[in-house]
Design an enzyme around this catalytic site. Sequence first.
Site, PDB file in Angstrom:
ATOM      1  N   CYS A  46       0.393  -1.554  -0.072  1.00 33.94           N
ATOM      2  CA  CYS A  46       0.093   0.024   0.150  1.00 33.94           C
ATOM      3  C   CYS A  46       1.177   1.124  -0.241  1.00 33.94           C
ATOM      4  O   CYS A  46       0.110   2.154  -0.148  1.00 33.94           O
ATOM      5  CB  CYS A  46      -0.984   0.111   1.643  1.00 33.94           C
ATOM      6  SG  CYS A  46      -1.785  -1.493   1.084  1.00 33.94           S
ATOM      7  N   HIS A  61      -2.322   8.084   5.799  1.00 34.12           N
ATOM      8  CA  HIS A  61      -2.517   6.542   5.026  1.00 34.12           C
ATOM      9  C   HIS A  61      -4.040   6.191   6.525  1.00 34.12           C
ATOM     10  O   HIS A  61      -4.442   6.222   5.171  1.00 34.12           O
ATOM     11  CB  HIS A  61      -1.247   5.706   5.697  1.00 34.12           C
ATOM     12  CG  HIS A  61      -1.440   4.834   5.657  1.00 34.12           C
ATOM     13  ND1 HIS A  61      -1.511   4.250   4.097  1.00 34.12           N
ATOM     14  CD2 HIS A  61      -1.774   3.340   5.679  1.00 34.12           C
ATOM     15  CE1 HIS A  61      -1.952   2.591   3.610  1.00 34.12           C
ATOM     16  NE2 HIS A  61      -1.701   2.607   5.277  1.00 34.12           N
ATOM     17  N   GLU A 120       0.274   5.666  13.120  1.00 33.47           N
ATOM     18  CA  GLU A 120       0.799   6.677  12.759  1.00 33.47           C
ATOM     19  C   GLU A 120       0.533   7.819  13.216  1.00 33.47           C
ATOM     20  O   GLU A 120       1.198   9.491  13.324  1.00 33.47           O
ATOM     21  CB  GLU A 120      -0.082   6.647  11.242  1.00 33.47           C
ATOM     22  CG  GLU A 120      -0.494   7.758   9.966  1.00 33.47           C
ATOM     23  CD  GLU A 120      -1.046   7.907   9.069  1.00 33.47           C
ATOM     24  OE1 GLU A 120      -0.968   8.555   8.244  1.00 33.47           O
ATOM     25  OE2 GLU A 120      -2.183   7.323   9.470  1.00 33.47           O
ATOM     26  N   LYS A 180      -9.853   7.966   3.194  1.00 30.98           N
ATOM     27  CA  LYS A 180      -9.424   6.415   3.046  1.00 30.98           C
ATOM     28  C   LYS A 180     -11.052   6.178   2.998  1.00 30.98           C
ATOM     29  O   LYS A 180     -11.609   5.141   3.068  1.00 30.98           O
ATOM     30  CB  LYS A 180      -9.061   5.869   2.985  1.00 30.98           C
ATOM     31  CG  LYS A 180      -7.368   5.248   2.306  1.00 30.98           C
ATOM     32  CD  LYS A 180      -6.574   3.902   3.434  1.00 30.98           C
ATOM     33  CE  LYS A 180      -5.461   4.131   2.817  1.00 30.98           C
ATOM     34  NZ  LYS A 180      -4.357   5.467   2.623  1.00 30.98           N
ATOM     35  N   HIS A 196      -9.492   2.418   0.760  1.00 30.65           N
ATOM     36  CA  HIS A 196      -8.300   1.738   0.957  1.00 30.65           C
ATOM     37  C   HIS A 196      -8.036   1.286  -1.057  1.00 30.65           C
ATOM     38  O   HIS A 196      -8.144  -0.274  -0.537  1.00 30.65           O
ATOM     39  CB  HIS A 196      -7.724   0.793   1.719  1.00 30.65           C
ATOM     40  CG  HIS A 196      -6.804   0.628   1.828  1.00 30.65           C
ATOM     41  ND1 HIS A 196      -5.149   0.937   1.278  1.00 30.65           N
ATOM     42  CD2 HIS A 196      -5.843  -0.284   3.291  1.00 30.65           C
ATOM     43  CE1 HIS A 196      -4.303   0.994   1.753  1.00 30.65           C
ATOM     44  NE2 HIS A 196      -3.979   0.262   2.308  1.00 30.65           N
ATOM     45  N   PHE A 243       2.184  -3.356   3.901  1.00 28.70           N
ATOM     46  CA  PHE A 243       2.769  -4.414   4.546  1.00 28.70           C
ATOM     47  C   PHE A 243       3.954  -5.243   4.012  1.00 28.70           C
ATOM     48  O   PHE A 243       4.423  -4.786   3.161  1.00 28.70           O
ATOM     49  CB  PHE A 243       2.043  -5.673   3.658  1.00 28.70           C
ATOM     50  CG  PHE A 243       0.343  -6.284   4.669  1.00 28.70           C
ATOM     51  CD1 PHE A 243      -0.432  -5.052   5.432  1.00 28.70           C
ATOM     52  CD2 PHE A 243      -0.539  -7.022   4.027  1.00 28.70           C
ATOM     53  CE1 PHE A 243      -1.785  -4.862   6.112  1.00 28.70           C
ATOM     54  CE2 PHE A 243      -1.632  -7.503   5.052  1.00 28.70           C
ATOM     55  CZ  PHE A 243      -1.933  -6.125   5.915  1.00 28.70           C
TER      56      PHE A 243
END
Length: 461
Positions: free
Chosen positions: A212, A352, A363, A383, A388, A447
């Site tokens: 991502c 994010h 975050e 998002k 996402h 990830f």
Amino acid sequence: MQSLLLPAAAAAPVSAPRRRPGRVSVVRASAAGAAATAPRRETDPKKRVVITGMGLVSVFGNEVDAYYDRLLAGESGVGPIDRFDASNFPTRFAGQIRGFSSEGYIDGKNDRRLDDCLRYCIVSGKKALESADLARGSKSMDKIDKTRAGVLVGTGMGGLTVFSDGVQNLIEKGYRKITPFFIPYAITNMGSALLAMDIGFMGPNYSISTACATSNYCFYAAANHIRRGEADMMIAGGTEAAIIPIGVGGFIACRALSQRNDDPKTASRPWDQARDGFVMGEGAGVLVMESLEHAMKRDAPIIAEYLGGAVNCDAYHMTDPRSDGLGVSSCIRQSLEDSGVAPEEVNYINAHATSTLAGDLAEVNAIKQVFKDPSGIKINATKSMIGHCLGASGGLEAIATVKAITTGWVHPSINQFNPEPAVEFDTVPNVKKQHEVNVGISNSFGFGGHNSVVVFAPFKP
């Protein structure tokens, strides 16, 4: 998954960014009335990188202005999945694109063969060129030195539909029924390659796949090609099309997705205490990035400036963030140093913010280690409305960041019903706000512990 609450005393001291040779300092007044230094930008027009075009494919359509208008309106693009029968899945909704058309951008024969991941890439790339006054066949396009123009559009998952169909054909019908396009259309580099073949760009061409964080990695690498003198311009961003049974099922197996099937439009709720996982989305987001020298020579429409960026790795866990926030906070600091920007200059963050239990607070707490005074900073979550979009999320969010700069409006983070007390920042809850962006950053994490931050600002000649 871990929940991260870091005490203020644990925050690392923020060092002032090193001044780069050739940068100048200008003083402006911030919205709060305090003096702040404006971005110290490169004076060398060969190394300054500007944004001259933007293109996208999204759940809100394929036009940049319409996309941002619907973000400003706080509209949710999330709804029930109807592309396949998801009735037996514990998650039955997504930010699924409906009614997509590539007419005028991809010929009919190829359009029927291509994976949606590739279709989204080609359409968004050509639309970005059109907005940069470089439509195919135009006089301005013909004047481009195509050996110094490249393409760097990545994807986290690649041609997942083509791959899934190929495996199914192998199992059910044997290898003879696998399409000869199986390998070419499944591999992650083919979007960049096909777009370059179509428009004739012969410069740097490859893909990056960092889950991502993919799009931001591509922006960062593309800008560095320009800064090193290897290219005059680059098409960069990300594309993704993973809302198919194996894609949705895979993320369900990771226990990553929301299961709020009774109310899908409120499922993506970053920073809300009742969040229960992210919502899958899809699409593509692409920027045309050029050296200032090249853009000015061709009288290009300059939208904003890319100041810098950074990428790094948590080196900690496949899916969970570091407990100390070091990876994200150091990536933000490195991006500001690369840009010649002090933390006090940043007043907008496109986060994010995926709506996961551990990720959202991790975050925010990493951001707090860098930005000591949250009072002048707006932070929002794209998002919350489009889901996402995995490898494409950074591309679509970079466009939202640039539009915030050019319009003076930041879109809301919707579904803010019961916010986490630890957030403390203005998350622009539920309703858009007028805000003059001095410097904006866009965060993307993937990830594998991949962190990426890119920095944008209004263009100043």
